[in-house]
Scaffold this active site. Structure first.
Site, PDB file in Angstrom:
ATOM      1  N   LYS A   8       0.687  -1.121  -0.085  1.00  0.00           N
ATOM      2  CA  LYS A   8       0.075   0.083  -0.083  1.00  0.00           C
ATOM      3  C   LYS A   8       0.822   1.196   0.047  1.00  0.00           C
ATOM      4  O   LYS A   8       1.963   1.206   0.414  1.00  0.00           O
ATOM      5  CB  LYS A   8      -0.787   0.005   1.097  1.00  0.00           C
ATOM      6  CG  LYS A   8      -0.231  -0.023   2.764  1.00  0.00           C
ATOM      7  CD  LYS A   8       0.162   1.301   3.094  1.00  0.00           C
ATOM      8  CE  LYS A   8       1.069   1.208   4.379  1.00  0.00           C
ATOM      9  NZ  LYS A   8       1.516   2.575   4.705  1.00  0.00           N
ATOM     10  N   ASP A 138      -2.797  -1.858  10.053  1.00  0.00           N
ATOM     11  CA  ASP A 138      -2.944  -2.053   8.607  1.00  0.00           C
ATOM     12  C   ASP A 138      -3.325  -3.469   7.849  1.00  0.00           C
ATOM     13  O   ASP A 138      -3.697  -3.349   6.716  1.00  0.00           O
ATOM     14  CB  ASP A 138      -1.482  -1.726   7.968  1.00  0.00           C
ATOM     15  CG  ASP A 138      -1.160  -0.313   8.305  1.00  0.00           C
ATOM     16  OD1 ASP A 138      -1.860   0.712   8.375  1.00  0.00           O
ATOM     17  OD2 ASP A 138       0.220   0.186   8.016  1.00  0.00           O
TER      18      ASP A 138
END
Length: 305
Positions: A8, A138
């Site tokens: 990401k 996350d």
């Protein structure tokens, strides 16, 4: 059972003040890119438990003990279903280690999906998300993929509309940066500036409407203008050489540049795929990074290959 999982980049990372529990409220716009890891789960022998192996450029830096989120994910999923885990996990590593791209979190998400498929559990996706949030802030996004706004510690996700494909280059630095250390430096810099660092001093961040519009419209130039990372200044404070990398990428033609997450990987937005390849070559020639990878997104979250 092999699962591919994306890295990401945070196209917006707004950091609130330090909470009493030691965390910070975030406005974290996650963007999943095609640069990713693969995690393979194979049945182990009875009594073998969870074993880990790893290959790839940063394999020597990947812990193969109980601190690895992939191993923890396998054990957590097994415990949820009342199973004794006997599984061999192999990580084919491409995401930089401690690079601000959530590589460890991605592997945790991939292990959840791989073990769930290997063991034939058919765990509801919402339950997988809850387990992912137990593993780390996350990890849920690595399951979801695409583009999403993360609130709270980043684990409360709201998928965001996005049009088209955006092209990126990621410049990998030598060594990593500790995420907790970067957050501590953020607090220190705020105290040094006299603004205070607690949640009473710092407003709760929110997503930037201009950035959300750029994503929805598929407008790279508008997205480039809206990129922001509140952890960039502390990352640069701890690793000043990153400023040279950001400058080199911008001079090579990137339309946007920022430190990815807590760093030290730097992310560059390109106008198109051809420009991304050229920027990557220029960055590698500049000597300001260890490697540079052109890629694209958004892409799906952890999926069986």
């Amino acid at each position: 059972m092999t699962v591919r999982v994306p890295a990401k980049v945070n196209v917006q990372l707004g950091v609130g003040g330090l909470r009493a529990d030691g965390f910070h409220d975030l406005a974290n716009v996650f963007f999943a890119v095609a640069l990713g890891d693969e995690v393979t789960a194979e049945a182990g022998e009875a009594g073998e438990g969870v074993t880990l192996t790893c290959t790839g450029p940063d394999a020597a830096s990947v812990p193969l003990d109980d601190s690895n989120l992939a191993a923890r994910a396998a054990r957590l999923l097994a415990a949820h279903h009342g199973l004794t885990p006997n599984v061999r996990l192999h990580i084919a590593k491409a995401i930089p280690v401690a690079g601000g791209m959530a590589g460890g979190s991605a592997d945790g998400a991939a292990a959840l999906v791989a073990c769930d498929a290997l063991w034939g559990l058919d765990t509801p996706f919402e339950t997988l998300l809850e387990l992912a949030a137990e593993l780390g802030s996350d990890v849920p996004f690595a399951l979801v993929g695409g583009v999403a706004l993360g609130r709270g510690r980043g684990e409360i996700l709201q998928p965001l509309p996005v049009t088209g494909t955006f092209h990126w280059v990621f410049a990998v630095a030598d060594g990593g940066l500790s995420t907790p250390a970067v957050f501590r430096e953020c607090d220190r810099l705020r105290e040094q500036a006299g603004t205070g660092s607690s949640e009473a001093d710092v407003p709760t961040p929110d997503a930037d409407p201009a950035l959300l519009a750029a994503l929805a419209d598929g407008d790279p130039a508008a997205l480039a203008a809206a990129l922001v990372n509140d952890l960039q200044a502390p990352a640069l404070s701890l690793r000043p050489a990153l400023a040279d990398t950001l400058r080199a990428g911008t001079e090579a033609g990137a339309i946007g540049a920022l430190v990815s997450g807590s760093g030290p990987t730097c992310a560059f937005l390109a106008k198109d795929a051809e420009a991304a390849v050229a920027i990557a070559k220029s960055l590698e020639a500049s000597g300001t990074c260890r490697a540079a990878h052109p890629t694209y997104g958004p892409v799906a979250g952890a999926r069986v290959r």
